[in-house]
Write a protein that holds these residues in place. Structure first.
Motif, mmCIF file in Angstrom:
data_model
loop_
_atom_site.group_PDB
_atom_site.id
_atom_site.type_symbol
_atom_site.label_atom_id
_atom_site.label_comp_id
_atom_site.label_asym_id
_atom_site.label_seq_id
_atom_site.Cartn_x
_atom_site.Cartn_y
_atom_site.Cartn_z
ATOM 1 N N MET A 82 0.854 -1.169 0.000
ATOM 2 C CA MET A 82 0.000 0.000 0.000
ATOM 3 C C MET A 82 0.899 1.230 0.000
ATOM 4 S SD MET A 82 -2.778 1.122 2.854
ATOM 5 C CE MET A 82 -3.823 -0.257 2.582
ATOM 6 N N THR A 83 1.226 1.719 -1.173
ATOM 7 C CA THR A 83 2.101 2.874 -1.253
ATOM 8 C C THR A 83 1.343 4.144 -0.886
ATOM 9 O OG1 THR A 83 1.620 3.036 -3.595
ATOM 10 C CG2 THR A 83 3.618 1.851 -2.981
ATOM 11 N N GLN A 84 0.151 4.317 -1.422
ATOM 12 C CA GLN A 84 -0.663 5.494 -1.118
ATOM 13 C C GLN A 84 -1.717 5.091 -0.090
ATOM 14 O OE1 GLN A 84 0.317 8.220 -2.258
ATOM 15 N NE2 GLN A 84 -1.323 9.669 -2.122
ATOM 16 N N PRO A 85 -1.718 5.697 1.118
ATOM 17 C CA PRO A 85 -2.716 5.318 2.120
ATOM 18 C C PRO A 85 -4.130 5.601 1.604
ATOM 19 C CG PRO A 85 -1.107 6.846 3.035
ATOM 20 C CD PRO A 85 -0.851 6.750 1.560
ATOM 21 N N ASP A 86 -4.996 4.651 1.800
ATOM 22 C CA ASP A 86 -6.367 4.785 1.351
ATOM 23 C C ASP A 86 -7.265 4.337 2.504
ATOM 24 O OD1 ASP A 86 -8.659 2.891 -0.277
ATOM 25 O OD2 ASP A 86 -8.453 5.003 -0.839
ATOM 26 N N ALA A 87 -8.069 5.249 3.030
ATOM 27 C CA ALA A 87 -8.894 4.950 4.189
ATOM 28 C C ALA A 87 -9.858 3.812 3.916
ATOM 29 C CB ALA A 87 -9.655 6.206 4.621
ATOM 30 N N ALA A 88 -10.454 3.785 2.740
ATOM 31 C CA ALA A 88 -11.407 2.717 2.413
ATOM 32 C C ALA A 88 -10.710 1.361 2.401
ATOM 33 C CB ALA A 88 -12.065 2.997 1.069
ATOM 34 N N LYS A 89 -9.504 1.308 1.880
ATOM 35 C CA LYS A 89 -8.774 0.046 1.833
ATOM 36 C C LYS A 89 -8.394 -0.397 3.249
ATOM 37 C CE LYS A 89 -5.176 -2.320 -0.698
ATOM 38 N NZ LYS A 89 -4.146 -2.211 -1.723
ATOM 39 N N LEU A 90 -7.980 0.551 4.080
ATOM 40 C CA LEU A 90 -7.649 0.213 5.468
ATOM 41 C C LEU A 90 -8.866 -0.337 6.196
ATOM 42 C CD1 LEU A 90 -5.337 3.115 6.681
ATOM 43 C CD2 LEU A 90 -4.721 0.746 6.219
ATOM 44 N N VAL A 91 -9.993 0.311 6.014
ATOM 45 C CA VAL A 91 -11.220 -0.157 6.664
ATOM 46 C C VAL A 91 -11.571 -1.548 6.159
ATOM 47 C CG1 VAL A 91 -13.705 0.251 6.889
ATOM 48 C CG2 VAL A 91 -12.103 2.138 7.177
ATOM 49 N N GLY A 92 -11.411 -1.770 4.865
ATOM 50 C CA GLY A 92 -11.665 -3.092 4.306
ATOM 51 C C GLY A 92 -10.758 -4.153 4.908
ATOM 52 N N LEU A 93 -9.500 -3.812 5.093
ATOM 53 C CA LEU A 93 -8.567 -4.759 5.700
ATOM 54 C C LEU A 93 -8.961 -5.087 7.141
ATOM 55 C CD1 LEU A 93 -5.136 -3.397 4.417
ATOM 56 C CD2 LEU A 93 -6.161 -5.619 3.871
ATOM 57 N N LEU A 94 -9.500 -4.110 7.844
ATOM 58 C CA LEU A 94 -9.846 -4.298 9.254
ATOM 59 C C LEU A 94 -11.259 -4.830 9.459
ATOM 60 C CD1 LEU A 94 -8.214 -1.061 10.689
ATOM 61 C CD2 LEU A 94 -7.280 -3.382 10.645
ATOM 62 N N ALA A 95 -12.001 -5.039 8.379
ATOM 63 C CA ALA A 95 -13.386 -5.501 8.491
ATOM 64 C C ALA A 95 -13.485 -6.956 8.958
ATOM 65 C CB ALA A 95 -14.106 -5.327 7.155
ATOM 66 N N ASP A 96 -12.431 -7.715 8.775
ATOM 67 C CA ASP A 96 -12.414 -9.106 9.213
ATOM 68 C C ASP A 96 -11.980 -9.172 10.673
ATOM 69 O OD1 ASP A 96 -12.220 -12.106 8.635
ATOM 70 O OD2 ASP A 96 -10.188 -11.634 9.363
ATOM 71 N N PRO A 97 -12.721 -9.869 11.539
ATOM 72 C CA PRO A 97 -12.370 -9.907 12.973
ATOM 73 C C PRO A 97 -10.977 -10.462 13.251
ATOM 74 C CG PRO A 97 -14.547 -10.865 12.597
ATOM 75 C CD PRO A 97 -13.956 -10.588 11.255
ATOM 76 N N THR A 98 -10.542 -11.451 12.498
ATOM 77 C CA THR A 98 -9.206 -12.007 12.740
ATOM 78 C C THR A 98 -8.130 -10.999 12.359
ATOM 79 O OG1 THR A 98 -10.012 -14.262 12.394
ATOM 80 C CG2 THR A 98 -7.628 -13.915 12.205
ATOM 81 N N ARG A 99 -8.275 -10.359 11.209
ATOM 82 C CA ARG A 99 -7.288 -9.347 10.807
ATOM 83 C C ARG A 99 -7.275 -8.190 11.807
ATOM 84 N NH1 ARG A 99 -9.274 -10.405 5.217
ATOM 85 N NH2 ARG A 99 -10.506 -8.511 5.416
ATOM 86 N N LEU A 100 -8.448 -7.788 12.276
ATOM 87 C CA LEU A 100 -8.523 -6.707 13.268
ATOM 88 C C LEU A 100 -7.800 -7.110 14.555
ATOM 89 C CD1 LEU A 100 -9.612 -3.921 14.050
ATOM 90 C CD2 LEU A 100 -11.714 -5.058 14.790
ATOM 91 N N ALA A 101 -8.013 -8.357 14.987
ATOM 92 C CA ALA A 101 -7.331 -8.842 16.192
ATOM 93 C C ALA A 101 -5.822 -8.866 16.001
ATOM 94 C CB ALA A 101 -7.856 -10.235 16.557
ATOM 95 N N VAL A 102 -5.362 -9.269 14.820
ATOM 96 C CA VAL A 102 -3.924 -9.298 14.528
ATOM 97 C C VAL A 102 -3.356 -7.883 14.590
ATOM 98 C CG1 VAL A 102 -2.204 -9.736 12.718
ATOM 99 C CG2 VAL A 102 -3.982 -11.442 13.198
ATOM 100 N N VAL A 103 -4.032 -6.929 13.980
ATOM 101 C CA VAL A 103 -3.566 -5.537 14.006
ATOM 102 C C VAL A 103 -3.533 -5.021 15.447
ATOM 103 C CG1 VAL A 103 -4.169 -3.166 13.346
ATOM 104 C CG2 VAL A 103 -4.213 -4.991 11.642
ATOM 105 N N ALA A 104 -4.568 -5.335 16.227
ATOM 106 C CA ALA A 104 -4.602 -4.893 17.626
ATOM 107 C C ALA A 104 -3.436 -5.483 18.414
ATOM 108 C CB ALA A 104 -5.929 -5.282 18.269
ATOM 109 N N ALA A 105 -3.175 -6.765 18.233
ATOM 110 C CA ALA A 105 -2.063 -7.403 18.943
ATOM 111 C C ALA A 105 -0.731 -6.782 18.541
ATOM 112 C CB ALA A 105 -2.062 -8.912 18.673
ATOM 113 N N LEU A 106 -0.557 -6.514 17.248
ATOM 114 C CA LEU A 106 0.684 -5.876 16.798
ATOM 115 C C LEU A 106 0.805 -4.466 17.371
ATOM 116 C CD1 LEU A 106 0.727 -7.064 13.076
ATOM 117 C CD2 LEU A 106 2.263 -7.816 14.926
#
Length: 181
Positions: free
Chosen positions: A1-25
């Protein structure tokens, strides 16, 4: 992700497992095993989520080591703010518009200003829902004010106290405020 995109970030975090991974990191986990332990997810689930987050540019992977690119959140927020159109002016007067922009959002009053000068600007804006020469029962006044803010009694009291509405025997009428001609 070279250019930050809020919609793409939200999409990445929409999955509970991915959100948990980001939170742990974000909380300090640094590899697949520690993220799995922190989230209660299996290492396979964490690895799959980290792979997807890595493809999206939010996580750097080096073998089992993981690093969150937290700076992308601020950059995406700034980028999203830059692309938002400026708000429609609520008043032709720039000073009044600044006050209204601070207290009105999405057509609703976010709070009643404590400062009298600002409150007068807001009340002058609100009183325009009442037509001069028309008498309103209290129930209708409350209905018109409830569109703006849930504390209709306070708004009604302020409008009467400032001479923008008058009342007698349960009936209200507009007696002040700016009138457009």
């Amino acid at each position: 992700m070279t250019q930050p995109d809020a919609a793409k970030l939200v999409g990445l975090l929409a999955d509970p497992t991915r959100l948990a991974v980001v939170a742990a990191l974000a909380l300090g986990a640094a590899d697949i095993a520690s993220v799995a332990e922190a989230t209660g997810r299996s290492q396979t689930e964490v690895a799959l989520a980290a792979r997807r987050l890595g493809r999206g540019g939010l996580v750097r992977r080096d073998g089992a080591a993981l690093a969150l690119r937290a700076e992308l959140f601020g950059a995406a927020a700034r980028s999203a703010g830059e692309h938002r159109p400026p708000p429609e002016p609520l008043s032709p007067d720039p000073a009044a518009d600044a006050v209204l922009q601070a207290f009105v959002a999405d057509g609703r009053l976010t709070s009643i200003p404590a400062h009298r000068g600002k409150r007068l600007v807001v009340l002058d804006h609100l009183v325009r829902v009442f037509e001069p020469g028309v008498r309103y029962p209290e129930r209708e006044v409350n209905a018109l004010l409830a569109v703006w803010h849930p504390d209709t009694a306070a708004l009604r009291r302020h409008l009467v106290d400032e001479g923008m509405l008058s009342r007698a025997e349960g009936t209200y009428w507009r007696s002040g405020g700016t009138v457009e001609v």
